[in-house]
Design an enzyme around this catalytic site. Structure first.
Site, PDB file in Angstrom:
ATOM      1  N   HIS A  50       0.831  -1.215   0.000  1.00  0.00           N
ATOM      2  CA  HIS A  50       0.000   0.000   0.000  1.00  0.00           C
ATOM      3  C   HIS A  50       0.865   1.265   0.000  1.00  0.00           C
ATOM      4  CE1 HIS A  50       0.962   0.875   4.193  1.00  0.00           C
ATOM      5  NE2 HIS A  50       0.805  -0.425   4.440  1.00  0.00           N
TER       6      HIS A  50
ATOM      7  N   ARG B 251      -5.798   1.036   4.450  1.00  0.00           N
ATOM      8  CA  ARG B 251      -4.674   1.529   3.641  1.00  0.00           C
ATOM      9  C   ARG B 251      -4.437   0.665   2.402  1.00  0.00           C
ATOM     10  NH1 ARG B 251      -2.897  -0.763   8.566  1.00  0.00           N
ATOM     11  NH2 ARG B 251      -0.932  -1.930   8.594  1.00  0.00           N
TER      12      ARG B 251
ATOM     13  N   GLU C 156      -1.742  -6.919   7.383  1.00  0.00           N
ATOM     14  CA  GLU C 156      -0.338  -6.783   7.797  1.00  0.00           C
ATOM     15  C   GLU C 156      -0.092  -7.704   8.996  1.00  0.00           C
ATOM     16  OE1 GLU C 156       2.593  -6.638   7.464  1.00  0.00           O
ATOM     17  OE2 GLU C 156       3.189  -4.538   7.213  1.00  0.00           O
TER      18      GLU C 156
ATOM     19  N   HIS D 181       0.463  -5.514   2.229  1.00  0.00           N
ATOM     20  CA  HIS D 181       1.290  -4.850   3.241  1.00  0.00           C
ATOM     21  C   HIS D 181       2.747  -5.319   3.160  1.00  0.00           C
ATOM     22  CE1 HIS D 181      -2.423  -3.490   5.207  1.00  0.00           C
ATOM     23  NE2 HIS D 181      -2.900  -4.626   4.700  1.00  0.00           N
TER      24      HIS D 181
HETATM   25  O1  LIG Z   1       2.765  -2.225  10.306  1.00  0.00           O
HETATM   26  C1  LIG Z   1       3.657  -1.399  10.037  1.00  0.00           C
HETATM   27  O2  LIG Z   1       4.169  -0.644  10.883  1.00  0.00           O
HETATM   28  C2  LIG Z   1       4.106  -1.285   8.607  1.00  0.00           C
HETATM   29  O3  LIG Z   1       3.143  -1.740   7.762  1.00  0.00           O
HETATM   30  C3  LIG Z   1       5.366  -2.054   8.342  1.00  0.00           C
HETATM   31  O4  LIG Z   1       6.343  -1.598   9.122  1.00  0.00           O
HETATM   32  P1  LIG Z   1       7.843  -2.160   9.141  1.00  0.00           P
HETATM   33  O5  LIG Z   1       8.511  -1.647   7.890  1.00  0.00           O
HETATM   34  O6  LIG Z   1       8.409  -1.555  10.391  1.00  0.00           O
HETATM   35  O7  LIG Z   1       7.792  -3.642   9.207  1.00  0.00           O
END
Ligand SMILES: O=C(O)[C@H](O)COP(=O)(O)O
Length: 251
Positions: free
Chosen positions: A13, A64, A92, A181
């Site tokens: 996203h 998102r 995610e 995600h």
């Molecule tokens: O959930 C989150 O914070 C993001 O989608 C991914 O974050 P990261 O790059 O810290 O894994």
């Protein structure tokens, strides 16, 4: 028998409000920023320019990713024709008790190595979300997740747990759009390309830049991680993900 996808156009996203704030997000439901909306539109335009037509679309239950999916389909001119199948299995990774914490602050508190282990390792899950986490109730009681089986509702997930629950959600179609995600897609890439546990640590994905996977009839990849964008833009996007745990505290 279910027909397997021959081509999957994957896209993380576009930039979300919590990406912008460098906050661990996971199952918290936040929308895209204006930049994220533009990234999603740009992704749709890039696919259109390449002549890529999608005939099925998958996304998570999170806004998102849904917004990204819709904007891409809109740019492709097929929003009314392609039904988006949404599943919690494409959410995610659940970031457990890190949810809502600033990533730069987390590095100062727990150390860079520990935070990297939580963010990028294959089988280490962050500590489970506690009832005192400010986002606990919003997530656990979010009506959007009403169909998630109680026994499968996570309190925290490693990349492995995320990948194991995601793969069954992607079923058929010839060219499938998968708007999801960062970590969900990292897990799929690990499985498809047999990336080792050591190497997956170093794989980041930029927001809003589509990439293609193609498969033969036995679902062996014939094309892997081919970004639909120029190299410079991909490089800048990757730097932005790395910057999540460094530099300024932007909230
Ligand atoms: O959930 C989150 O914070 C993001 O989608 C991914 O974050 P990261 O790059 O810290 O894994």
């Amino acid at each position: 028998m279910t027909e397997k996808p021959l081509r999957i156009v994957m896209v993380r996203h576009g930039e979300s409000q919590w990406n912008h704030g460098k906050l661990f997000c996971g199952w918290y439901n936040c929308p895209l920023t204006k930049t994220g909306e533009n990234e999603a539109r740009q992704a749709g335009k890039a696919l259109k320019e390449k002549g890529i037509e999608v005939d099925a679309a998958f996304s998570s239950l999170l806004l998102r990713a849904n917004q990204t999916c819709d904007l891409i389909l809109e740019e492709l001119g097929v929003k009314e024709d392609v039904e988006v199948k949404r599943s919690w299995r494409l959410n995610e990774r659940h970031y457990g008790d890190l949810t809502g914490q600033n990533k730069v602050v987390a590095v100062a508190k727990y150390g860079a190595d520990q935070v990297k282990l939580w963010r990028r390792s294959y089988d280490v899950a962050p500590p489970p979300i506690s009832q005192s986490n400010p986002y606990y109730t919003q997530i656990q009681q979010n009506k959007v997740f009403v169909d998630v089986p109680k026994e499968e509702f996570p309190t925290s997930e490693s990349l492995k747990m995320t990948t194991d629950r995601s793969w069954p959600a992607i079923k058929s179609g010839k060219t499938v759009l998968l708007a999801a995600h960062g970590n969900l897609l990292r897990g799929l890439i690990k499985n498809i390309d047999n990336v080792s546990e050591e190497d997956i640590i170093n794989l980041n994905l930029p927001t809003g830049i589509p990439f293609i996977y193609e498969f033969d009839k036995d679902m062996k990849p014939t094309k892997s991680l081919e970004f639909i964008s120029d190299e410079k833009i991909v490089k800048t996007g990757l730097e932005k993900v790395k910057d999540q745990t460094t530099k300024t505290y932007v909230r």
